[in-house]
Design an enzyme around this catalytic site. Structure first.
Site, PDB file in Angstrom:
ATOM      1  N   LEU A   1      47.697  -1.224  -6.200  1.00 54.79           N
ATOM      2  CA  LEU A   1      48.535  -2.431  -6.148  1.00 54.79           C
ATOM      3  C   LEU A   1      47.809  -3.576  -5.429  1.00 54.79           C
ATOM      4  O   LEU A   1      47.213  -3.362  -4.371  1.00 54.79           O
ATOM      5  CB  LEU A   1      49.827  -2.106  -5.383  1.00 54.79           C
ATOM      6  CG  LEU A   1      50.732  -3.293  -5.066  1.00 54.79           C
ATOM      7  CD1 LEU A   1      51.571  -3.659  -6.287  1.00 54.79           C
ATOM      8  CD2 LEU A   1      51.656  -3.006  -3.894  1.00 54.79           C
TER       9      LEU A   1
ATOM     10  N   HIS B   1      62.934 -12.752  10.996  1.00 51.53           N
ATOM     11  CA  HIS B   1      61.571 -12.683  10.450  1.00 51.53           C
ATOM     12  C   HIS B   1      60.944 -11.312  10.727  1.00 51.53           C
ATOM     13  O   HIS B   1      60.243 -10.753   9.886  1.00 51.53           O
ATOM     14  CB  HIS B   1      60.701 -13.792  11.052  1.00 51.53           C
ATOM     15  CG  HIS B   1      61.165 -15.169  10.688  1.00 51.53           C
ATOM     16  ND1 HIS B   1      61.513 -15.528   9.397  1.00 51.53           N
ATOM     17  CD2 HIS B   1      61.354 -16.296  11.440  1.00 51.53           C
ATOM     18  CE1 HIS B   1      61.885 -16.801   9.377  1.00 51.53           C
ATOM     19  NE2 HIS B   1      61.806 -17.283  10.599  1.00 51.53           N
TER      20      HIS B   1
ATOM     21  N   ASP C   1      63.726 -15.066   1.163  1.00 50.36           N
ATOM     22  CA  ASP C   1      64.553 -16.077   1.825  1.00 50.36           C
ATOM     23  C   ASP C   1      65.759 -15.427   2.516  1.00 50.36           C
ATOM     24  O   ASP C   1      66.263 -14.399   2.060  1.00 50.36           O
ATOM     25  CB  ASP C   1      65.027 -17.093   0.774  1.00 50.36           C
ATOM     26  CG  ASP C   1      65.518 -18.375   1.408  1.00 50.36           C
ATOM     27  OD1 ASP C   1      65.318 -18.559   2.623  1.00 50.36           O
ATOM     28  OD2 ASP C   1      66.109 -19.195   0.686  1.00 50.36           O
TER      29      ASP C   1
HETATM   30  C1  FPP Z   1      62.512 -17.838   4.639  1.00 53.24           C
HETATM   31  O1  FPP Z   1      63.678 -17.466   5.321  1.00 53.24           O
HETATM   32  C2  FPP Z   1      61.435 -17.012   5.123  1.00 53.24           C
HETATM   33  C3  FPP Z   1      60.279 -17.466   5.659  1.00 53.24           C
HETATM   34  C4  FPP Z   1      59.918 -18.888   5.768  1.00 53.24           C
HETATM   35  C5  FPP Z   1      59.293 -16.532   6.193  1.00 53.24           C
HETATM   36  C6  FPP Z   1      59.107 -15.316   5.384  1.00 53.24           C
HETATM   37  C7  FPP Z   1      58.330 -14.356   6.149  1.00 53.24           C
HETATM   38  C8  FPP Z   1      58.602 -13.044   6.209  1.00 53.24           C
HETATM   39  C9  FPP Z   1      59.678 -12.415   5.466  1.00 53.24           C
HETATM   40  C10 FPP Z   1      57.769 -12.125   6.992  1.00 53.24           C
HETATM   41  C11 FPP Z   1      56.382 -12.163   6.461  1.00 53.24           C
HETATM   42  C12 FPP Z   1      55.683 -10.974   6.766  1.00 53.24           C
HETATM   43  C13 FPP Z   1      54.379 -10.833   6.619  1.00 53.24           C
HETATM   44  C14 FPP Z   1      53.828  -9.492   6.676  1.00 53.24           C
HETATM   45  C15 FPP Z   1      53.459 -11.953   6.400  1.00 53.24           C
HETATM   46  P1  FPP Z   1      64.341 -18.521   6.272  1.00 53.24           P
HETATM   47  O2  FPP Z   1      63.851 -18.339   7.633  1.00 53.24           O
HETATM   48  O3  FPP Z   1      64.155 -19.887   5.702  1.00 53.24           O
HETATM   49  O4  FPP Z   1      65.834 -18.090   6.195  1.00 53.24           O
HETATM   50  P2  FPP Z   1      67.080 -19.073   6.230  1.00 53.24           P
HETATM   51  O5  FPP Z   1      67.032 -19.889   4.971  1.00 53.24           O
HETATM   52  O6  FPP Z   1      68.228 -18.139   6.259  1.00 53.24           O
HETATM   53  O7  FPP Z   1      66.957 -19.913   7.457  1.00 53.24           O
END
Ligand code: FPP
Length: 255
Positions: A145, A51, A34
């Site tokens: 893993l 992201h 997050d």
């Molecule tokens: C939450 O942060 C994150 C997500 C909804 C997406 C997570 C995805 C990744 C970290 C990349 C994934 C990578 C692969 C290889 C599949 P947010 O956007 O809600 O953050 P915020 O709460 O600060 O808005």
């Protein structure tokens, strides 16, 4: 004999050397990644840059988990609720798995990593699903893993699907109510074959489980950190594991 693994890197908010014993490494670590959006905003950048950087943190966490001897790593990459986000952001998130695999798959194969996925395949764009299925197929015989992506995943949906399966099995006369127990449920969840997470990590300072592995987290140790996911590195994983090793797990019993 207890082998000591030392994390020598000292970071500003934890100047102590972290000491981890190889005897009590969590077998399964699950991560709610997050804070991508807030990380980007803090730098005055679009959310998608967060992201993109979050994807690099996935690689760092995978390598660090493998080095520590963690056997299963589950990453919450996209929830059943994340479809509510603007289309541009959803489209970007749906391209990340294939981008990640295009860059990292060869190295993951070399490292004997097995890729898995849980979540509803039907809702995913074809290009996302194709990339995941190709990686799953290519790594299915690896026994290092297990890197498990939760993609279009929701804990309530998973449990609801399991209940609906129970109904169908009973209706068809293949199952009797007395045969349903927690093992039966576990065997019919999307995480089947994986042990329950020993440790759940959530970044960004939020302290909730957000529909993630609701059944499986029943006795997991929870570790929260204020850092945003794109900042996550091996030292944070070491901090989490060191804290995990200081906990006493009682599973409702007495220590
Ligand atoms: C939450 O942060 C994150 C997500 C909804 C997406 C997570 C995805 C990744 C970290 C990349 C994934 C990578 C692969 C290889 C599949 P947010 O956007 O809600 O953050 P915020 O709460 O600060 O808005």
């Amino acid at each position: 004999m207890i082998k000591r693994i030392r994390s020598w890197w000292r970071h500003k908010d934890n100047p102590n050397v972290v000491e981890i014993t190889s005897e009590n490494i969590p077998q399964h670590v699950a991560i709610i990644m997050d804070g991508n959006g807030r990380w980007a905003k803090r730098l005055g950048l679009p959310r998608i840059v967060g992201h993109q950087s979050g994807m690099k943190a996935v690689k760092r966490a995978t390598i660090a988990a493998d080095e520590l001897g963690i056997k299963y790593l589950t990453m919450y990459a996209f929830s059943t609720e994340n479809w509510k986000r603007p289309k541009d952001e959803v489209d970007f998130l749906m391209r990340l798995p294939q981008e990640f695999l295009a860059i990292e798959l060869d190295e993951l194969i070399q490292k004997n990593v097995q890729i898995r996925m849980m979540g509803d395949k039907e809702g995913l764009p074809k290009h996302t699903l194709d990339a995941m299925e190709k990686a799953i197929k290519l790594t299915e015989n690896n026994d290092g893993l297990v890197l498990n992506f939760a993609l279009n995943y929701g804990g309530r949906k998973e449990i609801t699907d399991c209940m609906s399966m129970i109904g169908r099995e009973i209706e068809a006369g293949r199952l009797r109510a007395e045969e349903i127990n927690s093992q039966w449920v576990e065997d019919h969840l999307q995480s089947t074959g994986l042990p329950d997470p020993d440790l759940l990590i959530r970044t960004s300072g939020e302290m909730r489980v957000s529909n993630f592995m609701l059944w499986q987290l029943a006795y997991s140790e929870l570790w929260f950190t204020d850092i945003y996911w794109p900042e996550f590195n091996k030292n944070h994983l070491h901090d989490a594991v060191a804290e995990y090793q200081r906990r006493t797990r009682r599973y409702g019993g007495l220590s």
